[in-house]
Structure formats: structure tokens, C-alpha cells
Design a protein around this motif. Structure first.
Motif, mmCIF file in Angstrom:
data_model
loop_
_atom_site.group_PDB
_atom_site.id
_atom_site.type_symbol
_atom_site.label_atom_id
_atom_site.label_comp_id
_atom_site.label_asym_id
_atom_site.label_seq_id
_atom_site.Cartn_x
_atom_site.Cartn_y
_atom_site.Cartn_z
ATOM 1 N N MET A 23 106.093 2.891 -23.998
ATOM 2 C CA MET A 23 106.983 3.295 -25.075
ATOM 3 C C MET A 23 106.595 4.707 -25.487
ATOM 4 N N ALA A 24 107.542 5.626 -25.421
ATOM 5 C CA ALA A 24 107.287 7.018 -25.792
ATOM 6 C C ALA A 24 107.862 7.286 -27.176
ATOM 7 N N THR A 25 107.060 7.871 -28.052
ATOM 8 C CA THR A 25 107.523 8.271 -29.376
ATOM 9 C C THR A 25 107.751 9.777 -29.357
ATOM 10 N N ILE A 26 108.971 10.177 -29.638
ATOM 11 C CA ILE A 26 109.381 11.571 -29.484
ATOM 12 C C ILE A 26 109.587 12.194 -30.860
ATOM 13 N N LEU A 27 109.022 13.388 -31.052
ATOM 14 C CA LEU A 27 109.118 14.119 -32.311
ATOM 15 C C LEU A 27 109.894 15.416 -32.105
ATOM 16 N N CYS A 28 110.585 15.837 -33.128
ATOM 17 C CA CYS A 28 111.290 17.124 -33.121
ATOM 18 C C CYS A 28 110.680 17.964 -34.239
ATOM 19 N N LYS A 29 109.643 18.724 -33.904
ATOM 20 C CA LYS A 29 108.846 19.411 -34.914
ATOM 21 C C LYS A 29 109.426 20.751 -35.363
ATOM 22 N N LYS A 30 110.191 21.396 -34.511
ATOM 23 C CA LYS A 30 110.551 22.796 -34.777
ATOM 24 C C LYS A 30 112.023 23.008 -35.119
ATOM 25 N N HIS A 31 112.805 21.946 -35.160
ATOM 26 C CA HIS A 31 114.235 22.127 -35.408
ATOM 27 C C HIS A 31 114.764 21.025 -36.322
ATOM 28 N N ARG A 32 115.873 21.306 -36.987
ATOM 29 C CA ARG A 32 116.559 20.339 -37.834
ATOM 30 C C ARG A 32 118.066 20.459 -37.617
ATOM 31 N N PRO A 33 118.786 19.364 -37.744
ATOM 32 C CA PRO A 33 118.314 18.017 -38.067
ATOM 33 C C PRO A 33 117.622 17.359 -36.880
ATOM 34 N N GLN A 34 116.757 16.391 -37.196
ATOM 35 C CA GLN A 34 116.165 15.551 -36.157
ATOM 36 C C GLN A 34 117.205 14.494 -35.801
ATOM 37 N N MET A 35 117.524 14.370 -34.518
ATOM 38 C CA MET A 35 118.641 13.512 -34.132
ATOM 39 C C MET A 35 118.222 12.474 -33.097
ATOM 40 N N ALA A 36 118.900 11.330 -33.153
ATOM 41 C CA ALA A 36 118.640 10.264 -32.185
ATOM 42 C C ALA A 36 119.894 9.418 -32.020
ATOM 43 N N THR A 78 123.450 20.490 -29.006
ATOM 44 C CA THR A 78 123.549 21.764 -28.285
ATOM 45 C C THR A 78 124.031 22.870 -29.212
ATOM 46 N N ASP A 79 125.063 22.585 -29.991
ATOM 47 C CA ASP A 79 125.631 23.607 -30.864
ATOM 48 C C ASP A 79 124.699 23.988 -32.009
ATOM 49 N N LEU A 80 123.947 23.010 -32.528
ATOM 50 C CA LEU A 80 123.023 23.282 -33.631
ATOM 51 C C LEU A 80 121.640 23.700 -33.154
ATOM 52 N N SER A 81 121.450 23.723 -31.825
ATOM 53 C CA SER A 81 120.152 24.119 -31.227
ATOM 54 C C SER A 81 119.014 23.263 -31.769
ATOM 55 N N THR A 82 119.198 21.953 -31.708
ATOM 56 C CA THR A 82 118.154 21.037 -32.155
ATOM 57 C C THR A 82 117.875 20.005 -31.079
ATOM 58 N N ASP A 97 128.173 11.160 -26.475
ATOM 59 C CA ASP A 97 128.887 12.398 -26.178
ATOM 60 C C ASP A 97 128.832 13.354 -27.371
ATOM 61 N N LEU A 98 129.128 12.829 -28.559
ATOM 62 C CA LEU A 98 129.133 13.663 -29.756
ATOM 63 C C LEU A 98 127.736 14.169 -30.096
ATOM 64 N N ALA A 99 126.743 13.298 -30.042
ATOM 65 C CA ALA A 99 125.381 13.698 -30.392
ATOM 66 C C ALA A 99 124.875 14.822 -29.499
#
Length: 345
Positions: A148-161, A114-118, A107-109
Motif C-alpha cells: 500500500m503506497a501513501t502518496i503526498l502532494c507537498k508542493k501544490h494545492r489543491p491536493q486531489m484524489a 493538469t490545468d491547475l498544475s497540481t 477524466d475531470l480530475a
């Protein structure tokens, strides 16, 4: 592009002053990522009268702990916790932020992302980082567990999981470790909160708590039918073990959902895990691969389950299990009493 974003963060989920196990597991995983990136590992601790937990976070691998201690944070609410985490993230700019895939963590993540646009990768089962690109490689089963899918977040920070409990290993507690504890303030008022916690109702404990079991006997559709699956129960009874099953078994009605092991069920790490009549599909393996010892029984010598097994027996489980049960019963009779196999593993 993201030179001002540095550091690996772990959200430290606590309940009534007790740190959730998944947070300690994530400190272990986060430490490996931080070492590869040559940055500090930080724990993010929110709550009321929780400052005393900061040292425990350091003892389990953190170099820093950011603490926000406020009466409004006594119980989890999205609004208050999101504000606290977002204030910290905007001020200190982490490059990686990990959460446990618990109800509160998820829920928090999602609210923070959403709020940090990442971006946010949910229910991750493997984590790695590429030092040259500083990209978090968050992997999870996809397409029904077939890949198994490996997901990258190239354009935003922080990278979250968010990461499932029991899939990572916590570091050994070391009370000789020292670190920096940073107390942060927050402007919150109970009167301005849009939600109120009226009552906390505790769920009754499940009859079969697989997550805490030391020995699990798990069966798959290879047992043939409900009658064949009864052998799983018989073996578990002799061993004093818990019974688990694959998704196919649960969907067939042979076991209730709370006894399902795998991606959409429980993640388990027992001392001894029997995988009987189980092919070894990814969606099941991600839920049990960290067991200390895995014994697989399958008549297909090419079954994928043998790739993760400590020991493998190729043969028909319907023929092998009765023999195994009889051998165990003979040992019981020879010793004149009950043998605690869980304690001997």
C-alpha cells in the motif's frame, strides 16, 4: 505556504438529476477530513436544472454547496465541466478536492489537475490527513497490489484524489441539516464548445451485477481447477448468491472479467461475503473489505484473509463446501420451500 487554501471539496457527480452513490460516499469521507482540519466541507455541483439537488448534498454532510447551473452543462463534457470547476477552485482555493473514480470523475480530475498544475492520486482506497502538516494521505495498492503506497502532494494545492466507489461509507441522510448554497455563474456557449453530444447509448445491464449483490460467494485459485470451482457455483445457487472470483481465477478463464472482485475488478459491499480458497492479497481485499460480514475458508491458518474475516474456517474448501451445501439443502427440505438467505443476513 498555503494559508489561503482552506476547505475540503467533493465533486458531486450526477446523472439526469440523480446523485451518484460514490459522491455521497465521498461526502462521508470528506466530513472526517474536514473535521480533523477544522474547515468546512463543500460539495461542487454542476449541471442543468440541478439546483434542487443542493439540499441532498447538505443532508449527506456538506456545509456548503457551490452550484453552477447552465444549459451547456446538461451532459458531461471535459471542456465545460473543467472550466466550471477551475473557475471555482481559483476563486475559493480549496486545500483538498475529492472525485469519484468513475469514468467522468477520473477524466475531470486529470484535466483539472493538469490545468491547475497540481498532483492527483488515482484510485485511492484509503484517505486520512495529518492536521499538523495539513497533508492529505491518499493510499492505494501499488506494485501489483503487493504494497500500500501513501502518496503526498507537498508542493501544490489543491491536493486531489479520485476514490473508488464502495470503499468509503456514506453518512446517514439527515434532512435536519442546514448549510449554505452558493449559486455561481459561468460564461459558456454551445457554439464555442469543441465537442457535441450527439447521442447517449446506454450499456445493457451485466448478467451478474456484483456491486448490488447482497450475498457473494467468491472463490480463488485455492479451489484447484475449474472442476473444483464448480463448488463455488453450487454454494451460490443454494444461497441465491452472486459468484465472484479473484484476478487469478479470471486470468485462468474460470470466470469472465465482470465477476472479478478486487483492485482491477469490482468493489463490493454485500451483507455477506464468502472468501473461499483466497489468500487475502491486498489487491483483492481492497475490493471487499467493507462487506458487513466476511466468512473465510482457507487451509492455511496464516492466510491474510483471516485478518479481515468476521469468521474463519481453517480447512480444505473442497471438503468443507460439500458439507455446507448439504446442510443448507437439508434446511431447505425441512422448511419445505425456498429460503431467502440474502434477506436473513
Amino acid at each position: 505556504m498555503f494559508k489561503d487554501h482552506r476547505g475540503v471539496w467533493v465533486f458531486i457527480e450526477q446523472n439526469e438529476g440523480v446523485i451518484e452513490g460514490v459522491s455521497l460516499e465521498l461526502l462521508g469521507a470528506g466530513k472526517k477530513l474536514a473535521e480533523k482540519l477544522e474547515v468546512p466541507l463543500a460539495g461542487i455541483l454542476l449541471g442543468h436544472q440541478v439546483s434542487t439537488l443542493a439540499n441532498e448534498v447538505i443532508y449527506h454532510g456538506a456545509d456548503k454547496v457551490y452550484v453552477i447551473d447552465h444549459p451547456v452543462l446538461e451532459t458531461y463534457r471535459t471542456e465545460s465541466f473543467m472550466k466550471g470547476v477551475n473557475d471555482l477552485a481559483r476563486k475559493y482555493k480549496p486545500e483538498i478536492f475529492l472525485y469519484g473514480a468513475t469514468p467522468n470523475g477520473k477524466d475531470l480530475a486529470s484535466a483539472v489537475a493538469t490545468d491547475l498544475s497540481t498532483g492527483l492520486t488515482a484510485d485511492t482506497t484509503m484517505l486520512d490527513v495529518e492536521p499538523s502538516t495539513r497533508l492529505l494521505e491518499a493510499s492505494r495498492p501499488a506494485f501489483g497490489g503487493n504494497i500500500m503506497a501513501t502518496i503526498l502532494c507537498k508542493k501544490h494545492r489543491p491536493q486531489m484524489a479520485t476514490v473508488r466507489p464502495k470503499v468509503m461509507k456514506a453518512l446517514t441522510r439527515d434532512n435536519r441539516r442546514s448549510g449554505e448554497i452558493i449559486q455561481e455563474s459561468i460564461e459558456l456557449s454551445e457554439e464555442t464548445m469543441r465537442t457535441k453530444v450527439l447521442k447517449i447509448v446506454r450499456e445493457a445491464a451485466k448478467a451478474s451485477n456484483l456491486a448490488d449483490a447482497h450475498v457473494i460467494v467468491c472463490g480463488g485459485k485455492g479451489m484447484g481447477d475449474p472442476k473444483g470451482f464448480e463448488l463455488i457455483h453450487e454454494l451460490a445457487e443454494v444461497l441465491g448468491a452472486s459468484v465472484g472470483g479473484t484476478r487469478d481465477v479470471v486470468e485462468a478463464g474460470w470466470l469472465p472479467h465482470e465477476q472479478q472482485v478486487g483492485q482491477t475488478g469490482e468493489t463490493v459491499t454485500p451483507k455477506l461475503y464468502f472468501a473461499i480458497g483466497i489468500s487475502g492479497a491486498i489487491q483483492h481485499v481492497v475490493g471487499m473489505k467493507n462487506s458487513e460480514m466476511i466468512i473465510a475458508i482457507n487451509k492455511n491458518p496464516e492466510a491474510a484473509i483471516f485478518d479481515v474475516a468476521t469468521y474463519g474456517i481453517v480447512g480444505d474448501a473442497l471438503e468443507i463446501i460439500p458439507i455446507l451445501i448439504e446442510e443448507l439443502k437439508q434446511e431447505l427440505r425441512a422448511q419445505g420451500g425456498e429460503v431467502n438467505y440474502a434477506g436473513k443476513v
